[in-house]
Motif scaffolding. Structure first.
Motif, mmCIF file in Angstrom:
data_model
loop_
_atom_site.group_PDB
_atom_site.id
_atom_site.type_symbol
_atom_site.label_atom_id
_atom_site.label_comp_id
_atom_site.label_asym_id
_atom_site.label_seq_id
_atom_site.Cartn_x
_atom_site.Cartn_y
_atom_site.Cartn_z
ATOM 1 N N LEU A 123 -39.278 84.872 28.686
ATOM 2 C CA LEU A 123 -40.028 83.655 28.968
ATOM 3 C C LEU A 123 -40.859 83.343 27.735
ATOM 4 C CD1 LEU A 123 -41.289 84.215 32.643
ATOM 5 C CD2 LEU A 123 -39.038 83.455 31.807
ATOM 6 N N GLY A 124 -40.622 82.180 27.154
ATOM 7 C CA GLY A 124 -41.324 81.809 25.930
ATOM 8 C C GLY A 124 -42.438 80.810 26.204
ATOM 9 N N ASP A 125 -43.662 81.199 25.813
ATOM 10 C CA ASP A 125 -44.788 80.259 25.895
ATOM 11 C C ASP A 125 -44.878 79.554 24.546
ATOM 12 O OD1 ASP A 125 -47.024 78.854 26.640
ATOM 13 O OD2 ASP A 125 -48.412 80.534 26.329
ATOM 14 N N THR A 126 -43.947 78.663 24.328
ATOM 15 C CA THR A 126 -43.714 78.037 23.028
ATOM 16 C C THR A 126 -44.957 77.374 22.442
ATOM 17 O OG1 THR A 126 -41.487 77.641 23.835
ATOM 18 C CG2 THR A 126 -42.140 76.454 21.830
ATOM 19 N N ILE A 127 -45.761 76.726 23.291
ATOM 20 C CA ILE A 127 -46.918 75.995 22.759
ATOM 21 C C ILE A 127 -48.245 76.693 23.073
ATOM 22 C CG2 ILE A 127 -45.750 73.762 22.682
ATOM 23 C CD1 ILE A 127 -47.208 73.057 25.344
ATOM 24 N N GLY A 128 -48.177 77.875 23.686
ATOM 25 C CA GLY A 128 -49.406 78.654 23.872
ATOM 26 C C GLY A 128 -50.339 78.102 24.930
ATOM 27 N N VAL A 129 -49.806 77.914 26.152
ATOM 28 C CA VAL A 129 -50.632 77.383 27.236
ATOM 29 C C VAL A 129 -50.656 78.288 28.474
ATOM 30 C CG1 VAL A 129 -50.453 74.973 26.531
ATOM 31 C CG2 VAL A 129 -48.678 75.932 28.007
ATOM 32 N N ALA A 130 -50.051 79.468 28.348
ATOM 33 C CA ALA A 130 -50.027 80.387 29.495
ATOM 34 C C ALA A 130 -51.378 81.087 29.647
ATOM 35 C CB ALA A 130 -48.926 81.426 29.316
ATOM 36 N N ASP A 131 -51.653 81.526 30.857
ATOM 37 C CA ASP A 131 -52.819 82.382 31.109
ATOM 38 C C ASP A 131 -52.318 83.647 31.795
ATOM 39 O OD1 ASP A 131 -53.349 82.373 34.217
ATOM 40 O OD2 ASP A 131 -52.735 80.343 33.662
ATOM 41 N N PRO A 132 -53.089 84.737 31.754
ATOM 42 C CA PRO A 132 -52.584 86.029 32.254
ATOM 43 C C PRO A 132 -52.173 86.016 33.716
ATOM 44 C CG PRO A 132 -54.632 86.324 31.020
ATOM 45 C CD PRO A 132 -54.407 84.855 31.132
ATOM 46 N N TRP A 133 -52.841 85.239 34.556
ATOM 47 C CA TRP A 133 -52.537 85.252 35.980
ATOM 48 C C TRP A 133 -51.225 84.515 36.263
ATOM 49 C CZ3 TRP A 133 -57.271 84.998 33.735
ATOM 50 C CH2 TRP A 133 -58.140 86.046 34.041
ATOM 51 N N THR A 134 -51.040 83.412 35.539
ATOM 52 C CA THR A 134 -49.761 82.699 35.680
ATOM 53 C C THR A 134 -48.617 83.549 35.137
ATOM 54 O OG1 THR A 134 -50.920 80.596 35.456
ATOM 55 C CG2 THR A 134 -48.537 80.543 35.134
ATOM 56 N N VAL A 135 -48.890 84.266 34.058
ATOM 57 C CA VAL A 135 -47.879 85.159 33.478
ATOM 58 C C VAL A 135 -47.411 86.155 34.529
ATOM 59 C CG1 VAL A 135 -47.578 87.077 31.842
ATOM 60 C CG2 VAL A 135 -48.578 84.908 31.072
ATOM 61 N N ARG A 136 -48.356 86.764 35.214
ATOM 62 C CA ARG A 136 -47.977 87.754 36.235
ATOM 63 C C ARG A 136 -47.126 87.124 37.345
ATOM 64 N NH1 ARG A 136 -48.830 92.378 39.167
ATOM 65 N NH2 ARG A 136 -50.044 93.479 37.626
ATOM 66 N N ARG A 137 -47.569 85.988 37.837
ATOM 67 C CA ARG A 137 -46.824 85.333 38.931
ATOM 68 C C ARG A 137 -45.420 84.922 38.481
ATOM 69 N NH1 ARG A 137 -51.868 82.967 39.900
ATOM 70 N NH2 ARG A 137 -51.262 81.090 38.760
ATOM 71 N N ARG A 138 -45.323 84.434 37.252
ATOM 72 C CA ARG A 138 -44.021 83.966 36.768
ATOM 73 C C ARG A 138 -43.073 85.161 36.534
ATOM 74 N NH1 ARG A 138 -44.310 77.946 34.549
ATOM 75 N NH2 ARG A 138 -45.600 77.911 36.418
ATOM 76 N N ILE A 139 -43.611 86.272 36.089
ATOM 77 C CA ILE A 139 -42.800 87.480 35.923
ATOM 78 C C ILE A 139 -42.263 87.922 37.284
ATOM 79 C CG2 ILE A 139 -42.963 89.975 35.456
ATOM 80 C CD1 ILE A 139 -44.841 89.174 33.087
ATOM 81 N N GLU A 140 -43.140 87.931 38.273
ATOM 82 C CA GLU A 140 -42.711 88.373 39.609
ATOM 83 C C GLU A 140 -41.645 87.437 40.176
ATOM 84 O OE1 GLU A 140 -46.496 88.711 41.564
ATOM 85 O OE2 GLU A 140 -46.901 90.675 40.660
ATOM 86 N N ALA A 141 -41.793 86.144 39.949
ATOM 87 C CA ALA A 141 -40.821 85.169 40.460
ATOM 88 C C ALA A 141 -39.471 85.320 39.762
ATOM 89 C CB ALA A 141 -41.363 83.758 40.275
ATOM 90 N N VAL A 142 -39.507 85.517 38.455
ATOM 91 C CA VAL A 142 -38.247 85.657 37.704
ATOM 92 C C VAL A 142 -37.573 86.983 38.060
ATOM 93 C CG1 VAL A 142 -37.287 85.971 35.381
ATOM 94 C CG2 VAL A 142 -38.879 84.102 35.835
ATOM 95 N N ARG A 143 -38.376 88.011 38.253
ATOM 96 C CA ARG A 143 -37.808 89.315 38.616
ATOM 97 C C ARG A 143 -37.091 89.230 39.971
ATOM 98 N NH1 ARG A 143 -42.248 93.016 37.832
ATOM 99 N NH2 ARG A 143 -41.599 93.523 35.723
ATOM 100 N N ALA A 144 -37.684 88.482 40.889
ATOM 101 C CA ALA A 144 -37.055 88.321 42.210
ATOM 102 C C ALA A 144 -35.747 87.542 42.108
ATOM 103 C CB ALA A 144 -38.028 87.618 43.156
ATOM 104 N N ALA A 145 -35.718 86.558 41.198
ATOM 105 C CA ALA A 145 -34.524 85.718 41.053
ATOM 106 C C ALA A 145 -33.443 86.387 40.220
ATOM 107 C CB ALA A 145 -34.915 84.381 40.414
ATOM 108 N N ALA A 146 -33.862 87.278 39.328
ATOM 109 C CA ALA A 146 -32.917 87.919 38.408
ATOM 110 C C ALA A 146 -33.197 89.415 38.326
ATOM 111 C CB ALA A 146 -33.021 87.280 37.017
#
Ligand code: MG
Length: 301
Positions: free
Chosen positions: A175-198
């Protein structure tokens, strides 16, 4: 047992691509060799883009020709389309990192195709590799946290692409945060969502420090169980579509934080600090990594 965090060094590609001063291929080869001497085992070495569009990346074939296959070293080529895949195979890269954007605004402006077309392109490349051969394919989903043109990118947009990559059997998804707008909490949620899907794919994270959140995001990723992170020595890079972007997460800052906490990375921190300073100076770029300013701790030697 000590946990090993793999850091993919992206300075020669994502770093240099976004610096104003283009460096000739032989200088980029020397840069790659120094990074490997400093412990980099997996490097984003080249990009198979049109050199007329991205002069910083001209000479990819020349660079790969100067780097004969070496056991334990992986030189990655960035692939944005089928033409790029053909060039990547011919150049003898050890890995092709295929980029699919999460959102159409960036997809069309950066790669000249829609998200749907890029997902189809990924399928074509995976299919061609199965029949014709070629290096292993990894996927980076770019603008996975925000798009400079479309704004917010939803979790669903990212998950849909990850699910298709899983169906295709792609072994690693970044997952690339190309423009640098991620925050740590969103990072965690997005990792968990992608892990569930893949669930079959290894996850890698790619952070930019545009708004000083890259190291916090890296912490969140490691806490969420991610073992592979991208970083760029000296914090080189930026993004032409992200005005004021300060660059990628600096490899030396990441190595320092992980080493302090007891993780293994395989990098020589002092050599990385030297290299980051050298390249910032060469490129005439102020700023850079915190370790470049303050040095390591405890002091060595
Ligand atoms: Mg990047």
């Amino acid at each position: 047992m000590t946990r090993f965090i793999e850091i993919v060094e992206v300075g020669p590609r994502d770093g240099l691509q976004n610096e104003a001063l283009p460096l000739p291929p032989e200088e980029r080869v020397a840069f790659i060799r120094r990074l490997e001497a400093a412990g980099a085992r997996r490097i984003e070495a080249v990009s198979f883009v049109n050199p007329k569009r991205v002069p910083q990346m001209a000479g990819a074939e020349e660079i790969m020709a100067a780097l004969p296959p070496t056991p334990g070293r992986i030189r990655i080529g960035l692939v944005l389309n089928e033409r790029g895949w053909d060039r990547c195979v011919a150049a003898g890269c050890d890995e092709a990192n295929v980029v699919v954007c999460a959102s159409d605004g960036f997809a069309v402006r950066n790669q000249g195709s829609t998200v749907a077309e890029q997902v189809a392109m990924l399928g074509t490349i995976v299919g061609r590799r199965a029949t014709e051969g070629g290096p292993p394919v990894s996927l980076t989903i770019s603008v996975a946290f925000g798009d400079p043109f479309d704004g917010e990118v939803s979790e669903a947009q990212v998950v849909d692409i990850a699910r298709e990559a899983e169906r295709l059997g792609v072994p690693e998804i970044a997952l690339g945060d190309t423009i640098g707008v991620a925050d740590p909490w969103t990072v965690r949620r997005r990792i968990e969502a992608v892990r569930a899907a893949a669930p079959g794919a290894r996850l890698r994270m790619h952070f930019h420090d545009t708004r000083n959140t890259a190291l916090a995001n890296a912490f969140a990723a490691v806490e969420a169980g991610v073992d592979v992170l991208d970083a760029s020595v000296g914090g080189l890079g930026g993004c032409p579509f992200a005005p004021g972007a300060s660059g990628n997460l600096a490899t030396e800052d990441l190595v320092y934080m992980l080493r302090r906490a007891g993780f293994e990375t395989g990098y020589d921190l002092a050599a990385l600090i030297d290299e980051g300073r050298r390249m910032r100076e060469r490129l005439g770029r102020a700023g850079g990594s915190a370790l470049g300013r303050a040095g390591a701790w405890p002091r060595e030697g």
